[in-house]
Design an enzyme around this catalytic site. Structure first.
Site, mmCIF file in Angstrom:
data_model
loop_
_atom_site.group_PDB
_atom_site.id
_atom_site.type_symbol
_atom_site.label_atom_id
_atom_site.label_comp_id
_atom_site.label_asym_id
_atom_site.label_seq_id
_atom_site.Cartn_x
_atom_site.Cartn_y
_atom_site.Cartn_z
ATOM 1 N N ASP A 94 1.994 7.901 -1.391
ATOM 2 C CA ASP A 94 0.751 7.948 -2.169
ATOM 3 C C ASP A 94 0.627 6.859 -3.228
ATOM 4 O OD1 ASP A 94 2.772 8.935 -3.774
ATOM 5 O OD2 ASP A 94 1.512 10.443 -4.738
ATOM 6 N N GLU A 95 1.468 5.832 -3.138
ATOM 7 C CA GLU A 95 1.440 4.805 -4.194
ATOM 8 C C GLU A 95 1.878 3.452 -3.645
ATOM 9 O OE1 GLU A 95 3.012 4.529 -8.823
ATOM 10 O OE2 GLU A 95 3.906 5.961 -7.432
#
Length: 356
Positions: A94-95
């Protein structure tokens, strides 16, 4: 991505939208992997024990994680990134860091690019994302948390020093609770306080990290965005609902852990040589035992046999609440590439000698 796992679950199941949600285990030994923003209002956070989360929020809904689905969504988001730059460094599902100094759209404004990417993620994937924009990875990382959820913050070059000076040191990426407490005891509460300390002082009290703190508070962070970030290890582990003391039960658990690790290794198309057994006892003390094999492996049977040897290597000091197996020294990266080249050269030399 904003509350990524929880947001995916709310997107896939509209009945969960607007409700306090935790991804993970809600039992006595369960742990929160992610919490929706509705749950965060009550103080629920990732890595929090499930029973603690339930006390804080009695109406909390727990759902089991679906990592295949999160991987699928992550791939969709990453595909959007590559429309703008090939310099994408994923940190997790998610990053990621993006270097858009020179980008495929020819857009000179990183701020506008971030806005466009976030809008596309919302339109094409259905989720919100937040962004931080600045001159280096460290400042951009801090800025990305500033206007969450569904926001962004730009720290322009001329504003970097003032931005860092006003910041509480606990918000410095890489400063954990222990370091934060130590800095507070020394009267270091903000970036400005940190900047007053000499490099010698910081190195004396924080070791190698001291030099890092000295540089980052001055806006110096030279780490480039690395699109081919090397994976160091892969692991699988299980926390048990009840402590186990029988080695027979431990071997049963290790078998399923080895099978899960094999799946992850084959999905990532890697193998490794160093097998590490992780043991967390009922008193929360942690122990690791490692063995390096003379060859690369990614097979569950070999992983299990090696983990079994490590289990019997020494007496267990107490009952066990967690077991894990990790594999490192992977067949990725320049060192292993050079090793393969050397092995190929040696084979070729042997064949030539044989021909003569």
């Amino acid at each position: 991505m904003d509350a990524f796992y929880a947001s995916v679950e709310q997107m896939d199941n509209p009945e969960l939208k607007g409700k306090p949600l935790a991804v993970g285990g809600g039992g006595k030994r369960g742990v929160v992997s992610a919490a929706s923003y509705e749950a965060r209002v009550f103080g629920v956070r990732s890595a929090m024990p499930g029973f603690t989360a339930r006390k804080l929020c009695p109406d909390l809904i727990f759902v089991r994680p679906r990592f295949d689905r999160y991987q699928e969504i992550s791939s969709q988001v990453r595909k959007i990134f590559f429309d703008y730059t090939d310099l994408v460094e994923p940190l997790s599902l998610d990053e990621a860091y993006l270097d858009v100094t020179e980008n495929k759209k020819g857009n000179p404004s990183a701020t506008l690019i971030a806005q466009e990417i976030r809008q596309r993620i919302f339109d094409e994937v259905g989720l919100t994302a937040s962004a931080g924009i600045s001159i280096n990875k460290f400042v951009a990382k801090i800025a990305s948390d500033y206007n969450k959820p569904n926001g962004q913050k730009t720290v322009n070059p001329e504003d970097v020093i003032a931005f860092l000076e006003d910041l509480d040191v606990k918000k410095f990426y890489g400063v954990g609770k222990v370091t934060q407490a130590k800095m507070y005891q020394m009267g270091i509460y903000t970036g400005k306080d940190l900047k007053l300390k000499s490099e010698e002082f910081l190195t004396q009290h924080f070791g190698k990290s001291g030099g890092h703190y000295y540089r980052i508070v001055r806006g110096i962070h030279r780490s480039e965005v690395k699109p081919n970030r090397e994976r160091k290890s892969l692991a699988a582990e299980r926390t048990f609902s009840e402590n186990i003391a029988s080695e027979i039960y431990m071997l049963e658990r290790l078998e399923s852990i080895a099978e899960e690790l094999q799946k992850r290794l084959k999905r990532s198309k890697v193998a490794g040589r160093t097998v590490t057994l992780k043991i967390k006892y009922s008193d929360f003390t942690l122990q690791t035992r490692s063995k390096t094999l003379p060859y690369f492996v990614n097979d569950a049977t070999i992983l299990l046999e090696t983990a079994k040897d490590l289990l019997y290597q020494d007496k267990m000091k107490d009952s066990v609440r967690l077991l894990g197996i990790s594999l490192s020294n992977l067949n990725t990266g320049k060192k292993n590439d050079k090793k393969k080249e050397k092995e190929n050269e040696e084979v070729e030399i042997i064949q030539l000698r044989f021909d003569f």
